[in-house]
Enzyme design. Structure first.
Site, PDB file in Angstrom:
ATOM      1  N   GLU A  45      32.733   7.838 -13.727  1.00 58.41           N
ATOM      2  CA  GLU A  45      33.212   6.503 -14.078  1.00 58.41           C
ATOM      3  C   GLU A  45      32.639   6.080 -15.435  1.00 58.41           C
ATOM      4  OE1 GLU A  45      33.461   2.088 -11.941  1.00 58.41           O
ATOM      5  OE2 GLU A  45      32.098   3.613 -11.146  1.00 58.41           O
ATOM      6  N   LYS A 114      40.793   0.097 -12.433  1.00 53.63           N
ATOM      7  CA  LYS A 114      40.079  -0.033 -11.157  1.00 53.63           C
ATOM      8  C   LYS A 114      40.570  -1.271 -10.416  1.00 53.63           C
ATOM      9  CE  LYS A 114      35.342   0.365  -9.361  1.00 53.63           C
ATOM     10  NZ  LYS A 114      33.915   0.531  -9.738  1.00 53.63           N
ATOM     11  N   CYS A 175      35.253   4.922  -7.690  1.00 55.64           N
ATOM     12  CA  CYS A 175      33.970   4.549  -7.081  1.00 55.64           C
ATOM     13  C   CYS A 175      34.110   3.590  -5.906  1.00 55.64           C
ATOM     14  CB  CYS A 175      33.033   3.988  -8.147  1.00 55.64           C
ATOM     15  SG  CYS A 175      31.294   3.957  -7.614  1.00 55.64           S
ATOM     16  N   SER A 357      -6.597   5.275  -9.704  1.00 53.38           N
ATOM     17  CA  SER A 357      -7.633   4.530  -8.977  1.00 53.38           C
ATOM     18  C   SER A 357      -8.292   5.315  -7.861  1.00 53.38           C
ATOM     19  CB  SER A 357      -7.014   3.264  -8.379  1.00 53.38           C
ATOM     20  OG  SER A 357      -6.111   3.594  -7.342  1.00 53.38           O
TER      21      SER A 357
END
Length: 725
Positions: A45, A114, A175, A357
């Site tokens: 896309e 789309k 999509c 850490s």
């Protein structure tokens, strides 16, 4: 006429607004597809401009440069004799659309806009595009002059249309349309479309691949047909990682699987499939055939071109396969590592700086960088020239070839243990040992001198010196002293990131990595502008529960035994004085809840859309064997009080890899106010009333419960109205 078609789909590592790079990757994918015998090539896309352009879609330049790339593709000899399906934004009658442009031999066949736009979570497509709402209708799109001169066409079909070749029919989804309740592939399949293409811009979320694969296989299982899915891959400019998973399916089975995580910029999948298998599968489903007689037809654009070849009897067809999924721990090992690699090479920095850490979170960040180094070495060994070039640029050595992940990690990762008088020997030892095992360039330093200098300035101006609670100070003093340490660590991290390589005679600067997990961010259990403030955070979208499982996975996969020691140690910030040399501050005690509970709160708040009262109601049942209603109420109220009090911290949160659907990311995913009434009086009173009713019911006889049931309850608002004087 032939019956076997060879089709290609791909996953491309596109980069927002990198028109030159995007063009080259598209061209390479077409070349590979042709080399594998494909006659149709599908791309991701919006591949021409890159999916993540965001508000750059509003700029006319984005449209102009996309058209220029399209012209270059049309004019290239590489794109001849193969149908090319590319994605780009297009302005039609002053409306901007997210489109597929399908062309063959310098002729644009059709433009398909789309129809269903993604507008939830991280997606904001309605901000930039308009959906095409005219089902099965087309208009004529007037080509810009630069394309008219090239194609010798003035107009082309624009709309909801399918492509009819000599031997089959192809329809497009884009999509989100696959994820909608009424996906276009349903009616297209009923109308005789045999090949469905889906160009996606779908980002990674832990455990999401199952859903994506299920949607594709189900689409072809009920209706028959061939389904091609293309997707973007990599980091194209922000918090999201697009995770490939290109695939080709037919009649409910997978025939080609692409990688989910890879350093390859271009990946092309092909499959050779028999159209007669599609036709016989469709024709056998009588209920489908009955529905097909009632479907409205799609407009068709015909093209004098076949996807099959006439002499294909000896052409082998692809075989079905089982999809191979990654465990969540593997996804964490691979997704953020690929995201870090893209961010590093594209930012042109020389490596990473990580405050280490000795705890689980920073160890997880270190392991992700080490995993990245493993992926880089593997890619170079497999012949990936682009990765080799990138790593040579990063280390500023044109003859360098990485062989060992530990050696590469020593070049790309600088770790630093920043001790204070409140740090324990145990965390120092764990951090040092982990750095040795992964090979990072490690620094040990003390922040005490800087802390005393800052407090000295305050004391000089006010005449007062704050004390820890353990030494008789107030809670305000105690918190201020913790925050001074945390913020000095942030300042030192950026100083060393900028000048560490300079001090060693090497070029460049380092990106500062953060290590705040999604649960701590949600609750605000971090100091604003401490080491959670960094350039990027590879674990900021991942829960503590998943991180612990990931660190356990790394201990075994990478043979890092010190990680077992880190996992067994209690989580602590080490910002308060030690008690007899031992850590006295525990994270879960500070928070007032466990990390497991915090993950539940996070999912209910975001995924289940639960406010305080709804969360209380859900947890009553979920925790009925562990806590009383009063205890559940206390935990819910504590969570929402702390969450709302600390929400302001999300506005400055370091950009983090998006991995969880309950992320509190304030940038785009989780949009909330950051100034709350932290007492939540109305909501908490609803909870308290419910607790009182439950407690009263528990102490009543059966007869009393029946009478209580028929009483008219007192409205909640009456309890909140001001009392008469």
């Amino acid at each position: 006429m032939g019956r076997k078609v060879t089709v290609a789909t791909c996953a491309l590592n596109q980069w927002a607004l990198d028109f030159e790079g995007n063009f080259q990757r598209i061209l390479k994918s077409i070349q590979i597809a042709k080399g594998k015998g494909a006659r149709y090539r599908l791309g991701p896309e919006l591949e021409i401009c890159g999916y993540g352009c965001w508000d750059h879609y509003h700029e006319s330049d984005t449209l102009l440069h996309s058209l220029q790339v399209l012209a270059a593709l049309l004019d290239s000899p590489v794109t001849q004799d193969i149908i090319c399906d590319v994605g780009m934004p297009i302005m039609h009658r002053n409306v901007r659309y997210n489109c597929r442009v399908i062309f063959l031999n310098r002729k644009i066949l059709l433009i398909r806009p789309k129809m269903a736009l993604a507008n939830e979570g991280n997606y904001r497509e309605l901000r930039w595009f308009t959906p095409w709402t005219r089902s099965r209708q087309t208009e004529e799109y007037v080509l810009p002059r630069m394309l008219q001169d090239l194609t010798k066409q003035k107009t082309v079909p624009f709309g909801d249309v399918v492509l009819a070749t000599q031997d089959t029919c192809v329809g497009s989804e884009i999509c989100e349309e696959l994820w909608t309740p009424r996906s276009p592939h349903i009616d297209m399949g009923l109308d005789g479309v045999e090949i469905i293409t889906n160009a996606s811009g779908s980002h990674h979320v832990l455990r999401k691949a199952h859903t994506r694969v299920d949607l594709v296989t189900m689409a072809t299982s009920k209706n028959g047909g061939i389904y091609l899915l293309a997707n973007q891959k990599g980091c194209d400019g922000d918090r999201l990682y697009y995770d490939g998973c290109a695939m080709i399916a037919m009649n409910g089975s997978i025939f080609a699987q692409g990688t989910q995580f890879s350093l390859d910029d271009v990946e092309v999948l092909t499959a050779t499939l028999d159209l007669e298998d599609v036709r016989s599968y469709k024709a056998e489903i009588s209920s489908r055939n009955l529905e097909a007689t009632r479907v409205s037809p799609y407009p068709r654009v015909t093209v004098d071109f076949a996807l099959s070849v006439s002499e294909d009897l000896l052409e082998p067809v692809s075989e079905p396969m089982e999809w191979t999924y990654h465990r969540p721990e593997e996804e964490i090992s691979l997704g953020p590592a690929c995201w870090l690699w893209d961010f590093l090479r594209r930012s042109k920095q020389a490596g990473f700086f990580l405050p280490l850490s000795g705890g689980v979170d920073s160890a997880a960040s270190a392991c992700i960088v080490y995993s990245m180094c493993c992926l880089v070495c593997d890619a170079v060994k497999s012949g990936n020239q682009q990765v080799l070039t990138d790593v040579q640029n990063l280390v500023d050595e044109s003859s360098y070839t990485p062989q060992d992940p530990r050696e590469l990690c020593g070049r790309l990762l600088t770790t630093c243990y920043m001790a204070s008088e409140n740090s324990s020997q145990e965390t120092h030892s764990r951090a040092t040992k982990l750095a040795q095992l992964i090979g990072s360039y490690h620094i040990n330093l003390s922040i005490d001198t800087a802390v005393k200098a800052v407090l000295g300035i305050f004391s000089l101006m006010t005449g007062k010196l704050p004390r820890f609670s353990a030494h008789g100070g107030s809670s305000r003093e105690n918190l201020a002293l913790q925050n001074v340490q945390a913020r000095i660590r942030m300042v030192l991290a950026y100083l060393f990131a900028q000048l560490s390589l300079w001090s060693r005679g090497a070029r460049g600067s380092l990106l500062v990595l953060g290590s705040a997990n999604v649960d701590e961010s949600l609750l605000g259990y971090l100091t604003k502008y401490d080491c959670s403030s960094a350039d990027i955070n590879p674990i900021g979208g991942i829960s503590k529960t998943d991180l612990r499982a990931f660190v356990q996975f790394c201990a075994e996969r990478f043979q890092l035994p010190v990680l077992q020691t880190i996992l067994s140690a209690p989580a602590t910030a080490e910002l308060e004085p030690l008690a007899d040399g031992q850590v006295s501050q525990m994270d879960e005690e500070d928070m007032g809840m466990t990390y497991a509970e915090l993950s539940i709160f996070g999912r209910l708040r975001k995924v289940a859309k639960a406010g305080p009262y709804s969360m209380f109601c859900k947890l009553l049942n979920m925790w009925r064997d562990s806590y009383t209603p009063t205890q559940v109420a206390e935990k819910v109220k504590l969570f929402f009080s702390k969450y709302s009090m600390n929400r302001h911290k999300m506005t400055t949160l370091t950009p983090a890899y998006h991995a969880e659907n309950y992320s509190p990311d304030d940038n785009r995913f989780d949009l909330r106010p950051f100034l709350y009434n932290t007492r939540w009086p109305w909501q908490f009173l609803c909870i308290d009333n419910q607790v009182l009713q439950l407690e009263r019911k528990a102490s009543q006889t059966r007869e009393e419960q029946v009478l209580e049931h028929f009483k008219e309850p007192s409205p909640i608002w009456k309890q909140l109205l001001p009392k008469d004087p």
